[in-house]
Every structure is written in structure tokens, then in C-alpha cells.
Write a protein that holds these residues in place. Structure first.
Motif, PDB file in Angstrom:
ATOM      1  N   ALA A  68      -1.685 -74.771  36.087  1.00 24.85           N
ATOM      2  CA  ALA A  68      -2.780 -75.596  36.595  1.00 24.85           C
ATOM      3  C   ALA A  68      -3.846 -75.860  35.541  1.00 24.85           C
ATOM      4  O   ALA A  68      -4.855 -76.516  35.824  1.00 24.85           O
ATOM      5  N   GLU A  69      -3.609 -75.374  34.329  1.00 20.60           N
ATOM      6  CA  GLU A  69      -4.611 -75.508  33.261  1.00 20.60           C
ATOM      7  C   GLU A  69      -4.614 -76.925  32.699  1.00 20.60           C
ATOM      8  O   GLU A  69      -3.568 -77.540  32.510  1.00 20.60           O
ATOM      9  N   LYS A  70      -5.792 -77.428  32.412  1.00 22.67           N
ATOM     10  CA  LYS A  70      -5.899 -78.758  31.821  1.00 22.67           C
ATOM     11  C   LYS A  70      -5.322 -78.754  30.423  1.00 22.67           C
ATOM     12  O   LYS A  70      -5.552 -77.849  29.636  1.00 22.67           O
ATOM     13  N   ASN A  71      -4.579 -79.814  30.123  1.00 23.53           N
ATOM     14  CA  ASN A  71      -3.797 -79.861  28.892  1.00 23.53           C
ATOM     15  C   ASN A  71      -4.527 -80.547  27.745  1.00 23.53           C
ATOM     16  O   ASN A  71      -4.366 -80.195  26.595  1.00 23.53           O
ATOM     17  N   ASN A  72      -5.323 -81.554  28.031  1.00 27.22           N
ATOM     18  CA  ASN A  72      -5.963 -82.319  26.964  1.00 27.22           C
ATOM     19  C   ASN A  72      -7.222 -83.006  27.500  1.00 27.22           C
ATOM     20  O   ASN A  72      -7.651 -82.765  28.629  1.00 27.22           O
ATOM     21  N   LYS A  73      -7.789 -83.856  26.672  1.00 32.08           N
ATOM     22  CA  LYS A  73      -9.034 -84.539  27.038  1.00 32.08           C
ATOM     23  C   LYS A  73      -8.848 -85.473  28.226  1.00 32.08           C
ATOM     24  O   LYS A  73      -9.790 -85.802  28.927  1.00 32.08           O
ATOM     25  N   GLU A  74      -7.601 -85.919  28.448  1.00 31.43           N
ATOM     26  CA  GLU A  74      -7.340 -86.849  29.546  1.00 31.43           C
ATOM     27  C   GLU A  74      -7.348 -86.147  30.902  1.00 31.43           C
ATOM     28  O   GLU A  74      -7.298 -86.802  31.939  1.00 31.43           O
ATOM     29  N   THR A  98      -4.990 -84.096  32.170  1.00 30.74           N
ATOM     30  CA  THR A  98      -3.693 -83.761  32.753  1.00 30.74           C
ATOM     31  C   THR A  98      -3.501 -82.253  32.718  1.00 30.74           C
ATOM     32  O   THR A  98      -4.062 -81.553  31.876  1.00 30.74           O
ATOM     33  N   VAL A  99      -2.715 -81.742  33.654  1.00 34.59           N
ATOM     34  CA  VAL A  99      -2.459 -80.305  33.719  1.00 34.59           C
ATOM     35  C   VAL A  99      -1.026 -80.036  33.283  1.00 34.59           C
ATOM     36  O   VAL A  99      -0.153 -80.906  33.349  1.00 34.59           O
ATOM     37  N   LEU A 100      -0.781 -78.806  32.858  1.00 34.74           N
ATOM     38  CA  LEU A 100       0.507 -78.468  32.242  1.00 34.74           C
ATOM     39  C   LEU A 100       1.682 -78.659  33.191  1.00 34.74           C
ATOM     40  O   LEU A 100       2.781 -78.993  32.752  1.00 34.74           O
ATOM     41  N   LYS A 101       1.462 -78.459  34.481  1.00 33.12           N
ATOM     42  CA  LYS A 101       2.571 -78.628  35.420  1.00 33.12           C
ATOM     43  C   LYS A 101       3.137 -80.037  35.381  1.00 33.12           C
ATOM     44  O   LYS A 101       4.308 -80.266  35.688  1.00 33.12           O
ATOM     45  N   GLY A 138      14.107 -79.502  30.197  1.00 36.28           N
ATOM     46  CA  GLY A 138      14.452 -78.715  29.018  1.00 36.28           C
ATOM     47  C   GLY A 138      13.563 -79.009  27.830  1.00 36.28           C
ATOM     48  O   GLY A 138      12.332 -79.053  27.927  1.00 36.28           O
ATOM     49  N   LYS A 139      14.184 -79.247  26.681  1.00 34.38           N
ATOM     50  CA  LYS A 139      13.437 -79.447  25.437  1.00 34.38           C
ATOM     51  C   LYS A 139      12.619 -80.735  25.453  1.00 34.38           C
ATOM     52  O   LYS A 139      11.744 -80.920  24.594  1.00 34.38           O
ATOM     53  N   ARG A 140      12.871 -81.619  26.410  1.00 33.31           N
ATOM     54  CA  ARG A 140      12.032 -82.814  26.536  1.00 33.31           C
ATOM     55  C   ARG A 140      10.601 -82.452  26.931  1.00 33.31           C
ATOM     56  O   ARG A 140       9.678 -83.254  26.758  1.00 33.31           O
ATOM     57  N   LEU A 141      10.391 -81.257  27.481  1.00 29.78           N
ATOM     58  CA  LEU A 141       9.055 -80.822  27.872  1.00 29.78           C
ATOM     59  C   LEU A 141       8.142 -80.654  26.663  1.00 29.78           C
ATOM     60  O   LEU A 141       6.917 -80.686  26.799  1.00 29.78           O
ATOM     61  N   LEU A 142       8.728 -80.464  25.503  1.00 30.02           N
ATOM     62  CA  LEU A 142       7.955 -80.352  24.268  1.00 30.02           C
ATOM     63  C   LEU A 142       7.685 -81.759  23.761  1.00 30.02           C
ATOM     64  O   LEU A 142       8.564 -82.417  23.234  1.00 30.02           O
ATOM     65  N   ASP A 190       2.465 -77.550  24.562  1.00 26.40           N
ATOM     66  CA  ASP A 190       2.745 -76.245  25.166  1.00 26.40           C
ATOM     67  C   ASP A 190       3.536 -76.374  26.461  1.00 26.40           C
ATOM     68  O   ASP A 190       3.666 -75.406  27.210  1.00 26.40           O
ATOM     69  N   GLY A 191       4.069 -77.553  26.717  1.00 28.22           N
ATOM     70  CA  GLY A 191       4.757 -77.783  27.982  1.00 28.22           C
ATOM     71  C   GLY A 191       6.007 -76.962  28.156  1.00 28.22           C
ATOM     72  O   GLY A 191       6.291 -76.483  29.253  1.00 28.22           O
ATOM     73  N   TYR A 192       6.766 -76.787  27.087  1.00 27.97           N
ATOM     74  CA  TYR A 192       8.029 -76.045  27.223  1.00 27.97           C
ATOM     75  C   TYR A 192       7.773 -74.610  27.653  1.00 27.97           C
ATOM     76  O   TYR A 192       8.445 -74.085  28.549  1.00 27.97           O
ATOM     77  N   GLU A 193       6.820 -73.962  27.025  1.00 30.33           N
ATOM     78  CA  GLU A 193       6.531 -72.571  27.370  1.00 30.33           C
ATOM     79  C   GLU A 193       6.033 -72.448  28.803  1.00 30.33           C
ATOM     80  O   GLU A 193       6.508 -71.617  29.580  1.00 30.33           O
ATOM     81  N   ALA A 194       5.076 -73.281  29.176  1.00 25.92           N
ATOM     82  CA  ALA A 194       4.477 -73.178  30.506  1.00 25.92           C
ATOM     83  C   ALA A 194       5.494 -73.434  31.606  1.00 25.92           C
ATOM     84  O   ALA A 194       5.488 -72.761  32.639  1.00 25.92           O
ATOM     85  N   ILE A 195       6.402 -74.394  31.384  1.00 28.53           N
ATOM     86  CA  ILE A 195       7.360 -74.764  32.429  1.00 28.53           C
ATOM     87  C   ILE A 195       8.591 -73.863  32.399  1.00 28.53           C
ATOM     88  O   ILE A 195       8.959 -73.261  33.409  1.00 28.53           O
ATOM     89  N   SER A 196       9.253 -73.742  31.254  1.00 27.78           N
ATOM     90  CA  SER A 196      10.500 -72.977  31.197  1.00 27.78           C
ATOM     91  C   SER A 196      10.273 -71.497  31.472  1.00 27.78           C
ATOM     92  O   SER A 196      11.027 -70.866  32.212  1.00 27.78           O
ATOM     93  N   TYR A 197       9.224 -70.931  30.864  1.00 25.29           N
ATOM     94  CA  TYR A 197       8.933 -69.519  31.091  1.00 25.29           C
ATOM     95  C   TYR A 197       8.160 -69.315  32.387  1.00 25.29           C
ATOM     96  O   TYR A 197       8.538 -68.493  33.224  1.00 25.29           O
TER      97      TYR A 197
END
Length: 835
Positions: free
Chosen positions: A625-631, A633-636, A644-648, A654-661
Motif C-alpha cells: 500500500a506504500e506510495k511508489n513515486n511522485k504520481e 501510485t502504490v506498489l500493489k 513475473g519479471k515484467r513487474l520490474l 521495486d515492484g518485483y520484490e513487493a509483489i513476488s515476495y
């Protein structure tokens, strides 16, 4: 020195990679179109120039004018992905210029819309160099198509090769690089030989300065080509490098490597290949860009090879690898066995400190066609004073050698020689070298060894002076993060035995539940840097993992960060089952390897520290639920685990870590919890005692059924669904499709609310009813929600699970007398939004 003379394949590749425009093939164009499945490209009005012939074929064109592209993703997941990057669920963009590359009759398809040009020479001269610069991008993909037209060793055209004008319906590709009026430069791909035949995306520099290739959408089409003639790594035109059905399988590797610290590696590799069906002469491999091939032989005879740089921003480039293409002397026949031999060398190692090397920092150290099971026989030559560990089991050098009865390294002159042989087919092989001190422990019959140096890498940081510093780690797909930062230089060797004992306990825990450890031993070796990585029977552990509790405290990690750092060896040990023994089928299935390994490690924590387990799970919830950038958006919103690797991506570094893990771990916790609740209720009603968790039973079944094989997400869920009790059968079906659609392929963090609760006393029980509301969720989200009763003086009692279907769902349950309140999921077993 004799000048290099390119062979036929390299000459063809050079033509394809530098072909320019043909000034005699410049036309005005109006109302022409190219249609490929979900792709519709229209050239409304402008000028087009086709490229010069290569092997009598037109392979490209450059357009300037007014055009439009329409691409319709097939499902909600891909439409959301498209919208994330472009702001629209269906790509509809006008463009002013386009560079096309194709291997089919695209030129003929455009013919009806062609007319006389106004100034052919000026147009050709203006855009010729641009076309030449762009030609290299697809040259290797086109070489895969046209390699069948090259002469065989005898100088004749193969009997089964197509004539220059023929089109193989199973091998069609179109790449359009478009200058959009709104979106800027982007790519559209159609390729029948790729694992997913339609793709759109572009290269972009992220806010962190890194180069990314953002995949806007990628999907398969119906009735795709029956034959996949080229490996996914060979398709430079498709940066997602999706998996494909290969006609050539690698059965075994025999590698003889000379390791010369601190940088040099020289090796000879023999691969035994099986042609599972007749296929292309074109074989693609990955190899570190720092390793240079000297010769390649097929069945003892030299063959042509091309070592080509990877496209910047792709997963192949980020891994530090290049593409190596081998052109066989003739097309392989079904059932044919081929022996391939590579000789190569280069500075693939990196020195991080005295006695501490980084093996793998610079890409793959042997020619690799991807994650597929094979046998490995590895022999290493290295200097005295160093210790080398590798995948496999230490084995005698040869039956006739004086040391044949020994499995430890032998000394020959000024070098050690050691041989390691895989005990079963494994997907990948690795090694590590250092001046180590050994620690050891036992996990039943499995020996767990730890190898660490007395010091850490030169750039090992000192601890922060201030407290409360957040964890900062950049993670790449397939690699688990470890802890940041420290004070005086610690000595990892002091913790070697403690790390071995901790890992041995985790292995015993897993073996009791999922079946025996897949290998006879496990070696844990120190790796400089913050990242850890696992191989079959071999684990690279970050130097940070060896910190003592006192040293780790100097980093001022969050409590959850400290726990995760401590669990790194357990996570990597779990990968020996999930990721090494059982392999994911495609990039869309890789999440279960990371999520399941992580969750298994957390199961060991939950047994001894339930509050610590909840702390980590809550961290993952907050991260999503953490905000990802100035826009804002949240990591979810990076996407579901199945991307998969498209999340990066440039949007979500940091999308791959937050989603996959994070989300992946939660998905397994949800499965485990609802299966356990259903079993507990069933056993309570029947009076039977629960002996073993249903989640564990299912995982053991997964191991037994898929050991040494690949597994898809659907196959995984089908195993869990086989023993679903009636209370978990949504709409009466023994299926987890609802969980796959809404949770695995979803991104939401719903909020659950209870409304309209009524209590009605009856003879020996109380009837309760109410409405479960799902907020911040899609209308079709289905969630299995546990409902508890609160009875005075007693802990909450599980009444049952209710399928919350959509925004509002009414329910009726039976509760104990004295119930005065209902609770939804009080143990927090569902991945919901902030409380």
C-alpha cells in the motif's frame, strides 16, 4: 595476422543488421494495412520505402506520414497493464513514422495501397541511415528464419529448406517501431515462434537512472504456430524473452574449467543435445558478455557461431549476458543426438576483497539455453590456497586416476583439481571460490557446510550513525534481498557454524513436511554484496547474513527487516525444493518459487515466534500500500504476481520484490489458512483429530508429482483443489479458479466490513446472520472469509467461512449460545487493506 573472414551465417547476419532502403522501392501509400491477430496497423497517408533485398527477400520498410495502430489486449490483466503505462486499456495511437521488420509477405500485403511517390530519392536519402541503425535490432531474429537457406557443408541448399519466396506459416514475425504522436517511440511485436506471440513496450530510463524495457502487454493468441523453431533467448526482437517449446533439448553438460583468480576463467564445455523433432539449424545460448568464444564444434567438426550483444534494458542485458548463436551444419532430424563443444574464456570473476571473489556478477559462466533440467559433470582447476564449491557432489576425477577413490580435490603440480557431478538433473549450475573457513552441521543424513572468509568485501559499509534509517535494497528477479549496512569490519568466518546449524534446522523442518532434501549435501558460501542466490546444492549468502546479532543491531534495521535478514538461509534452503527441484513453467509462474520459498521460511519463524511472523506479514501488507513515486501510485498497482519479471519496470523499480515476495507470500498464507480452517471444522464435526496440515499434504503431493519437472500456476492450484472440502467449493465446484482469477491474477487489497448482524436464540444454539461488504475491490472479487463468534469468557470461536462474492454478501450461520458479537478474520489471514 590473417584478417577475419566471416562465414556464410555471419555474412548473412551482417547483411540483415545493416540493410538500408532501396531508392527504387519508394512509394506513396494510402489506406494500406497490416493485420496480425489483435494488432491492426493502418498507413492512412504518407510515403514508404522498402529495404534492399536479402536472399531475394524484402525484410523491412520505413514509413513517414499519418498512421494509426490499434492493439486490443485479451483480458483484464493485460488491459490493466496497458493502462498503467499508456493511460488506455486498449492501445489506440496515431504515429508519424514507423520502421517495420518482417520475415513474411508484409510487403505484398501493402501493395494495394501503393502509388507513385513525389520525391523518391530525397525520401530514401533522408531515412536510409535511420533504417540502417535500426536494422540490427531484428537481425538475429531474421537470421533464425533464413538460416535454413544457407548452404550446408557440401555447398548445397538443404532439401527441406524453403525457396526464397516461400513463407513458412509457422514462422512469421512483424516488428513495428513507431513514433507515436502522444506516447513517443514504442514497439509492437508479432512473432509466432515466441512463447507469447503479441507484445508491446518500449525502452525507458527510470528515475533511478537505470534502463528498463517496460512491457505494456504480452499475450498468446489462439492457433499459434505448432512448432517453436527458436529458443526464447534467441529472439532479440522480443525483449520479454518468453519461454517457447524448444525443438532441441540439452541433456547434459561436461565442463572443464580453469579458474585463475582474481578474474580469469577459461573453459571447455561439451553439451549433449537431443532433437525432439526436426528443426532449425539456428541454436541460441546465453553467455556472459565478458566471456569470448574461441571455437564451437558439432560432432567434432567446426561450426559457425555469432556472439551478439543483448539489447539494452532487456532481462538478458540486465543479467550481464550476450546472445550466442550456433549454426548447425544441417537441419537436425527428429531423434538425432548432437554433441556440441565450446571453447571460451575471459574475465568473468570480480574481486571484492582478499580471498573473496564475486562469481556470477558478470553473467552466465557457461553456454545456457535457459532453465531446463540437465545432468552436469564439472571439473575445476584452481590455485592452491583457495577453496572451490560447486553444484553437484564431489566425485573422483576419473576411474583410472590415482585419486579415483577420493572425492576431495587432488593436487597436480601448481593447481588443485576437483570434480563435481550432479546427483539428478538440475536446471542450472554454479560455483564459488574463496579463501574460506568451514563450518558444518547435520540435517539427518544431509551435511550442511558453510564457507566464509575472515573478512568482508572492501566496500562493506560502516554502520549509520543515526537510528531509524530505513532499509534500502534494490532487488532483481530471482534474487532475495538481505540486510544493509554495518560498523567495524566483521568476520563472517566466526558465524560459519551458527549459519550452518540454523540452515540445518530449516532443512529438517522442510524434510519432515515436504519430503527428503533433494541432494546429499548443501554448501553455503559467502558472497560479497547485499544479495543472496541459490543453486541446486549450493547457496551464495550475502556477507550481511553472517553478521552476529550484535553487529546486525548496529544497522538499526526495522524489527521486520531484522527477522527477514535472519531468515535468508532458510529462504534459500527452501528454494532447493521450490525452484530447483520443482521448476516454474514460464515467467508467469516464477512467483510461486519466490513466494513459496519465502513462506516456508516464515513457517519456521511462526513455529517459534508467532508475533514475529505477524510482524513480517504486516510489513508486506504495508509495503503493497506504500506510495511508489511522485504520481501517488502504490506498489500493489505494479500488477499481479503472474506478471513475473515484467513487474520490474521504470514505473515500479521495486515492484518485483513487493509483489513476488510480499503478495506471493500472502497468497500462500491465505491458501494455508482457509484449508486449515475447513479441515478443523470438518474434524470437529466428525470428532477426528487433525494429524497433519492439509496445506503440507498438498505441498508434498506437489513435490512427488513435479520433482524434476516444470509446473504452472494452474497446475499448482489444481493440486490444492484436489482435496478441497465442501466448505471451500465455490458454487459447488472442486476448483480454485475463483482464487486464481481474483487473487493470483488480481492486485486489490480489499477492506472487509460486517453489517446488519442479527442474533436469534434457538434451542441449543443461536442463529446469526449479516452482510459482508467488500470495499476497494473489483465487483467480481470472491474471498473466503472466516467468521468468528465472541462468547463471554471464551476465545473467539470459528463458525465457518463465507464466500464474499462482490460488494455485498449475506450469510446465515449457527453459533454457540451466548454469542454477542461476530468478527471477520480476527487472525488476519486475508490480505486486506489497512485496518
Amino acid at each position: 595476422m590473417q584478417a577475419h573472414r566471416p562465414g556464410p551465417a555471419e555474412s548473412l547476419y551482417l547483411q540483415l543488421s545493416g540493410v538500408g532502403l532501396d531508392p527504387t522501392r519508394v512509394f506513396g501509400v494510402r489506406g494500406a494495412a497490416l493485420d496480425r491477430s489483435a494488432i491492426h496497423i493502418t498507413l492512412e497517408d504518407g510515403t514508404i520505402a522498402f529495404t534492399k533485398d536479402v536472399l531475394g527477400r524484402i525484410t523491412g520498410a520505413f514509413f513517414e506520414g499519418d498512421g494509426e495502430v490499434l492493439l486490443t489486449p485479451p483480458n483484464d490483466v493485460e488491459r490493466k497493464s496497458m493502462s498503467l503505462f499508456t493511460g488506455m486499456a486498449i492501445l489506440e495511437e496515431r504515429f508519424s513514422t514507423a520502421y517495420f521488420r518482417f520475415n513474411d509477405n508484409s510487403a505484398a500485403e501493402l501493395q494495394p495501397g501503393l502509388r507513385a511517390p513525389e520525391d523518391a530519392q530525397e525520401f530514401s536519402a533522408r531515412w536510409d541511415q535511420t533504417a540502417r541503425n535500426l536494422a540490427q535490432t531484428d537481425a538475429m531474429r531474421l537470421l533464425a528464419t533464413f538460416s535454413g537457406m544457407l548452404p550446408v557443408a557440401a555447398g548445397t541448399i538443404p532439401e527441406n529448406s524453403a525457396p526464397p519466396g516461400a513463407i513458412d506459416p509457422d514462422d512469421r514475425m512483424l516488428h513495428a517501431r513507431l513514433q507515436g504522436n502522444t506516447l513517443g517511440v514504442f514497439d509492437i511485436f508479432f512473432d509466432l515462434t515466441a512463447g507469447e506471440q503479441v507484445e508491446a513496450g518500449r525502452t525507458k530510463i527510470g528515475e533511478d537512472g537505470s534502463v528498463y524495457y517496460d512491457i505494456w502487454t504480452s499475450f498468446s493468441i489462439e492457433n499459434a504456430g505448432r512448432h517453436r523453431i527458436i529458443s526464447s533467448q534467441a529472439v532479440q526482437a522480443v525483449p520479454v524473452e518468453t519461454e517457447s517449446h524448444d525443438s532441441i533439448l540439452v541433456r547434459s553438460y561436461v565442463i572443464d574449467a580453469h579458474v585463475k583468480p582474481p578474474k580469469q576463467l577459461d573453459a571447455q564445455v561439451e553439451l549433449q543435445l537431443d532433437a525432439v523433432r526436426g528443426g532449425s539449424r539456428f541454436l541460441g545460448f546465453e553467455l556472459s558478455r565478458f566471456l569470448h568464444i574461441q571455437t564451437v564444434e558439432a560432432d567434432g567438426r567446426p561450426v559457425e557461431f555469432i556472439q551478439n550483444p543483448a539489447l539494452e534494458g532487456t532481462a538478458l542485458a540486465r543479467s550481464g549476458n550476450d546472445l550466442v548463436v550456433v549454426i548447425l551444419r544441417e537441419p537436425p532430424r527428429k531423434g538425432q543426438k548432437i554433441s556440441l563443444r565450446f571453447v571460451y574464456g575471459g574475465e568473468v570473476l570480480a574481486e571484492a576483497g582478499k580471498g573473496l571473489l564475486y562469481v556470477g556478477a558478470r553473467g552466465t559462466w557457461y553456454p545456457n539455453r535457459g532453465m531446463a533440467m540437465a545432468d552436469f559433470d564439472l571439473t575445476f582447476h584452481y590455485p592452491p590456497g583457495w577453496t572451490l564449491l560447486a553444484t553437484g557432489k564431489p566425485s573422483p576425477l576419473s576411474p583410472s586416476s590415482p585419486q579415483s577413490r577420493q572425492s576431495s580435490p587432488s593436487t597436480t603440480g601448481e593447481e588443485h583439481v576437483a570434480r563435481w557431478v550432479s546427483e539428478r538433473p538440475i536446471p542450472v549450475a554454479g560455483f564459488n571460490l574463496g579463501k574460506y573457513i568451514r563450518g558444518a552441521a547435520q540435517a539427518g543424513k544431509v551435511t550442511v557446510e558453510t564457507y566464509a572468509t575472515i573478512g568482508v568485501e572492501r566496500d562493506f559499509p560502516k554502520p549509520p550513525l543515526a537510528t531509524g534509517q530505513p532499509d534500502v535494497t534494490i532487488v532483481r528477479p530471482g534474487i532475495i534481498p538481505s540486510a544493509p549496512l554495518l560498523q567495524a569490519a566483521p568476520s563472517p568466518a566466526r558465524s560459519a557454524t551458527a549459519v550452518a546449524e540454523f540452515t540445518a534446522r530449516a532443512i529438517r523442518y522442510y524434510a519432515d513436511r515436504f519430503g527428503p532434501f533433494p541432494y546429499s549435501q548443501l554448501a553455503l558460501t559467502q558472497l560479497p554484496g547485499r544479495e543472496s542466490q541459490g543453486w541446486p546444492g549450493l547457496v551464495f549468502l550475502s556477507s550481511y547474513v553472517f553478521l552476529t546479532p550484535e553487529e546486525r543491531a548496529d544497522y538499526h534495521l526495522t524489527p521486520a527487516g531484522t527477522l527477514l535478514a535472519q531468515l535468508t538461509p532458510a529462504h534459500e534452503a527452501a528454494h532447493q525444493w521450490w525452484g530447483d527441484l520443482v521448476l516454474w513453467a514460464t515467467y508467469r509462474d516464477q512467483w510461486f518459487s519466490e513466494g513459496l520459498a519465502n513462506y516456508c521460511a516464515l513457517m519456521t519463524l511462526e513455529d517459534k515466534n508467532p508475533s514475529g511472523f505477524r510482524l513480517v506479514m504486516d510489513k508486506y501488507r504495508r509495503d503493497l500500500a506504500e506510495k511508489n513515486n511522485k504520481e501517488g501510485t502504490v506498489l500493489k498497482d505494479a500488477g499481479p504476481v503472474t506478471l513475473g519479471k515484467r513487474l520490474l519496470s521504470s514505473h515500479f523499480p521495486d515492484g518485483y520484490e513487493a509483489i513476488s515476495y510480499g503478495r506471493g507470500t500472502w497468497l500462500f498464507h491465505m491458501l494455508r489458512s482457509m484449508m486449515q480452517d475447513a479441515e478443523d471444522l470438518g474434524k470437529k464435526d466428525s470428532g477426528h483429530k487433525v494429524v497433519e496440515e492439509p496445506f503440507v499434504r498438498s505441498l508434498r503431493k506437489v513435490r512427488e508429482r513435479y520433482a524434476g519437472k516444470t509446473m504452472s500456476t494452474r497446475e499448482l492450484l489444481d493440486v490444492f483443489a484436489e482435496d478441497l472440502p465442501p466448505s471451500l467449493r465455490y458454487e459447488g465446484k472442486a476448483s480454485l479458479d475463483w482464487f486464481l482469477q481474483g487473487w493470483v491474477n488480481g492486485t486489490s487489497l480489499p477492506r472487509l466490513e460486517l453489517q446488519g448482524v442479527k442474533f436469534t436464540a434457538k434451542a441449543n444454539a443461536m442463529a446469526v446472520s449479516g452482510v459482508i461488504r467488500q470495499k476497494d475491490a473489483p465487483e467480481d472479487l470472491v474471498t473466503s472469509v472466516p467468521v468468528y463468534a465472541v462468547v463471554s469468557g471464551k476465545i473467539p470461536v470459528l463458525l465457518g467461512r463465507v464466500f464474499a462474492d462482490g460488494a455485498e454478501t449475506s450469510f446465515h450461520l449457527s453459533a454457540p449460545l451466548g454469542t454477542h458479537k461476530l468478527l471477520l478474520d480476527p487472525n488476519e489471514t486475508i490480505l486486506t487493506g489497512a485496518k
